[in-house]
Design a protein around this motif. Sequence first.
Motif, PDB file in Angstrom:
ATOM      1  N   LEU A  49      23.461  38.858  46.052  1.00  0.00           N
ATOM      2  CA  LEU A  49      24.101  40.010  45.890  1.00  0.00           C
ATOM      3  C   LEU A  49      25.419  40.015  46.900  1.00  0.00           C
ATOM      4  CD1 LEU A  49      25.554  42.160  43.984  1.00  0.00           C
ATOM      5  CD2 LEU A  49      23.856  43.533  45.284  1.00  0.00           C
ATOM      6  N   ALA A  50      25.131  39.697  48.122  1.00  0.00           N
ATOM      7  CA  ALA A  50      25.728  39.949  49.328  1.00  0.00           C
ATOM      8  C   ALA A  50      26.579  39.001  49.806  1.00  0.00           C
ATOM      9  CB  ALA A  50      25.153  39.756  50.632  1.00  0.00           C
ATOM     10  N   LEU A  51      26.105  37.493  48.804  1.00  0.00           N
ATOM     11  CA  LEU A  51      27.079  35.908  48.343  1.00  0.00           C
ATOM     12  C   LEU A  51      28.254  36.264  47.912  1.00  0.00           C
ATOM     13  CD1 LEU A  51      24.681  33.153  49.090  1.00  0.00           C
ATOM     14  CD2 LEU A  51      26.283  34.452  50.699  1.00  0.00           C
ATOM     15  N   ALA A  52      27.741  36.987  46.373  1.00  0.00           N
ATOM     16  CA  ALA A  52      28.390  37.086  45.766  1.00  0.00           C
ATOM     17  C   ALA A  52      29.730  37.989  46.141  1.00  0.00           C
ATOM     18  CB  ALA A  52      28.106  37.518  44.354  1.00  0.00           C
ATOM     19  N   ILE A  53      28.995  39.188  46.298  1.00  0.00           N
ATOM     20  CA  ILE A  53      30.471  40.209  46.953  1.00  0.00           C
ATOM     21  C   ILE A  53      31.441  39.470  48.396  1.00  0.00           C
ATOM     22  CG2 ILE A  53      30.858  42.231  48.377  1.00  0.00           C
ATOM     23  CD1 ILE A  53      28.107  43.332  46.874  1.00  0.00           C
ATOM     24  N   ILE A  54      30.648  38.710  48.998  1.00  0.00           N
ATOM     25  CA  ILE A  54      31.807  38.164  50.193  1.00  0.00           C
ATOM     26  C   ILE A  54      32.892  37.067  49.265  1.00  0.00           C
ATOM     27  CG2 ILE A  54      31.591  36.343  52.369  1.00  0.00           C
ATOM     28  CD1 ILE A  54      28.570  38.158  52.900  1.00  0.00           C
ATOM     29  N   PHE A  55      31.463  36.274  48.649  1.00  0.00           N
ATOM     30  CA  PHE A  55      33.209  35.339  48.400  1.00  0.00           C
ATOM     31  C   PHE A  55      33.639  35.849  47.322  1.00  0.00           C
ATOM     32  CE2 PHE A  55      29.551  31.708  48.998  1.00  0.00           C
ATOM     33  CZ  PHE A  55      30.319  31.335  49.516  1.00  0.00           C
ATOM     34  N   THR A  56      33.833  36.729  46.400  1.00  0.00           N
ATOM     35  CA  THR A  56      34.037  38.007  45.528  1.00  0.00           C
ATOM     36  C   THR A  56      35.744  38.401  46.780  1.00  0.00           C
ATOM     37  OG1 THR A  56      33.088  37.724  43.317  1.00  0.00           O
ATOM     38  CG2 THR A  56      34.772  40.037  43.554  1.00  0.00           C
ATOM     39  N   LEU A  57      34.865  38.966  46.999  1.00  0.00           N
ATOM     40  CA  LEU A  57      36.131  39.457  48.120  1.00  0.00           C
ATOM     41  C   LEU A  57      36.888  38.522  48.988  1.00  0.00           C
ATOM     42  CD1 LEU A  57      34.527  42.293  49.910  1.00  0.00           C
ATOM     43  CD2 LEU A  57      36.646  42.646  48.308  1.00  0.00           C
ATOM     44  N   GLY A  58      36.337  37.281  49.865  1.00  0.00           N
ATOM     45  CA  GLY A  58      37.421  36.362  50.239  1.00  0.00           C
ATOM     46  C   GLY A  58      38.426  35.847  49.145  1.00  0.00           C
ATOM     47  N   PHE A  59      37.669  35.312  47.812  1.00  0.00           N
ATOM     48  CA  PHE A  59      38.908  34.992  47.144  1.00  0.00           C
ATOM     49  C   PHE A  59      39.481  35.831  46.256  1.00  0.00           C
ATOM     50  CE2 PHE A  59      34.986  31.156  46.993  1.00  0.00           C
ATOM     51  CZ  PHE A  59      36.052  30.584  47.001  1.00  0.00           C
ATOM     52  N   SER A  60      39.513  36.735  46.695  1.00  0.00           N
ATOM     53  CA  SER A  60      40.372  37.821  45.930  1.00  0.00           C
ATOM     54  C   SER A  60      41.609  37.953  47.715  1.00  0.00           C
ATOM     55  CB  SER A  60      39.661  39.438  46.135  1.00  0.00           C
ATOM     56  OG  SER A  60      38.731  38.717  44.287  1.00  0.00           O
ATOM     57  N   ILE A  61      40.970  38.113  48.314  1.00  0.00           N
ATOM     58  CA  ILE A  61      42.144  38.055  49.421  1.00  0.00           C
ATOM     59  C   ILE A  61      43.075  37.246  49.571  1.00  0.00           C
ATOM     60  CG2 ILE A  61      42.383  39.062  51.977  1.00  0.00           C
ATOM     61  CD1 ILE A  61      39.804  40.326  52.339  1.00  0.00           C
ATOM     62  N   LYS A  62      42.074  36.013  49.323  1.00  0.00           N
ATOM     63  CA  LYS A  62      42.788  34.600  49.741  1.00  0.00           C
ATOM     64  C   LYS A  62      44.198  34.517  48.284  1.00  0.00           C
ATOM     65  CE  LYS A  62      42.573  30.025  48.923  1.00  0.00           C
ATOM     66  NZ  LYS A  62      41.951  29.071  47.710  1.00  0.00           N
ATOM     67  N   GLU A  63      43.537  34.848  47.051  1.00  0.00           N
ATOM     68  CA  GLU A  63      44.567  34.746  45.893  1.00  0.00           C
ATOM     69  C   GLU A  63      45.476  35.977  46.634  1.00  0.00           C
ATOM     70  OE1 GLU A  63      45.502  32.710  43.962  1.00  0.00           O
ATOM     71  OE2 GLU A  63      43.811  31.815  44.712  1.00  0.00           O
ATOM     72  N   LEU A  64      45.328  36.887  46.963  1.00  0.00           N
ATOM     73  CA  LEU A  64      46.523  38.262  46.747  1.00  0.00           C
ATOM     74  C   LEU A  64      47.955  37.817  47.751  1.00  0.00           C
ATOM     75  CD1 LEU A  64      46.684  41.347  46.684  1.00  0.00           C
ATOM     76  CD2 LEU A  64      45.937  41.666  49.370  1.00  0.00           C
ATOM     77  N   PHE A  65      47.276  36.820  49.098  1.00  0.00           N
ATOM     78  CA  PHE A  65      48.247  36.250  49.564  1.00  0.00           C
ATOM     79  C   PHE A  65      49.320  34.808  49.532  1.00  0.00           C
ATOM     80  CE2 PHE A  65      45.851  39.351  53.310  1.00  0.00           C
ATOM     81  CZ  PHE A  65      46.829  40.028  53.394  1.00  0.00           C
ATOM     82  N   THR A  66      48.720  34.188  49.096  1.00  0.00           N
ATOM     83  CA  THR A  66      48.861  33.142  47.927  1.00  0.00           C
ATOM     84  C   THR A  66      49.999  33.429  47.073  1.00  0.00           C
ATOM     85  OG1 THR A  66      46.921  32.406  47.315  1.00  0.00           O
ATOM     86  CG2 THR A  66      47.648  31.565  49.335  1.00  0.00           C
ATOM     87  N   GLY A  67      49.298  34.228  45.943  1.00  0.00           N
ATOM     88  CA  GLY A  67      49.937  34.538  44.485  1.00  0.00           C
ATOM     89  C   GLY A  67      51.256  35.729  44.710  1.00  0.00           C
ATOM     90  N   ASN A  68      51.768  36.757  43.886  1.00  0.00           N
ATOM     91  CA  ASN A  68      52.560  37.125  44.048  1.00  0.00           C
ATOM     92  C   ASN A  68      52.442  38.649  44.122  1.00  0.00           C
ATOM     93  OD1 ASN A  68      54.782  38.907  42.790  1.00  0.00           O
ATOM     94  ND2 ASN A  68      55.400  38.006  41.547  1.00  0.00           N
TER      95      ASN A  68
END
Length: 144
Positions: free
Chosen positions: A53-72
Amino acid sequence: MNKVSNIFKILVGVIGAILFLRIFYTGDDVIESEAALQDSILAPLLYVAYGILALAIIFTLGFSIKELFTGNVVKTLISLGVFIAIIAVSYGIASGTETALRDGEMLSASGSRWVGAGLNAFYILAVLAIGAMLVSSVRKLIIR
């Protein structure tokens, strides 16, 4: 990277299967009656679940933040603002009254209002989702 993730998934699956089989072969009655067995048999499986669960949360937040700054970013911020506005409207139209719970305790007026706000937000978002599906279907019918 794909090989590493596949090896990790297989490893976690095998560990989970071994821990499950330990629980299965010990039996429900024995686990329920002895507290020491509960800790030694159930705790490792729970730790594996917490880790996943912790890994899923970390990866989800990490990829979401990464896409937030690379996307629109503007579309994301507008969507976030609309969501916050829906929560604010839901809280505004919710009423809060003290409510007796089944266990004899009281739910505060503020807690009752937040529960009502959550329900109102769910209803608003459900109507918007259904409306979006209908509009999309009508557009597809018209364009064809």
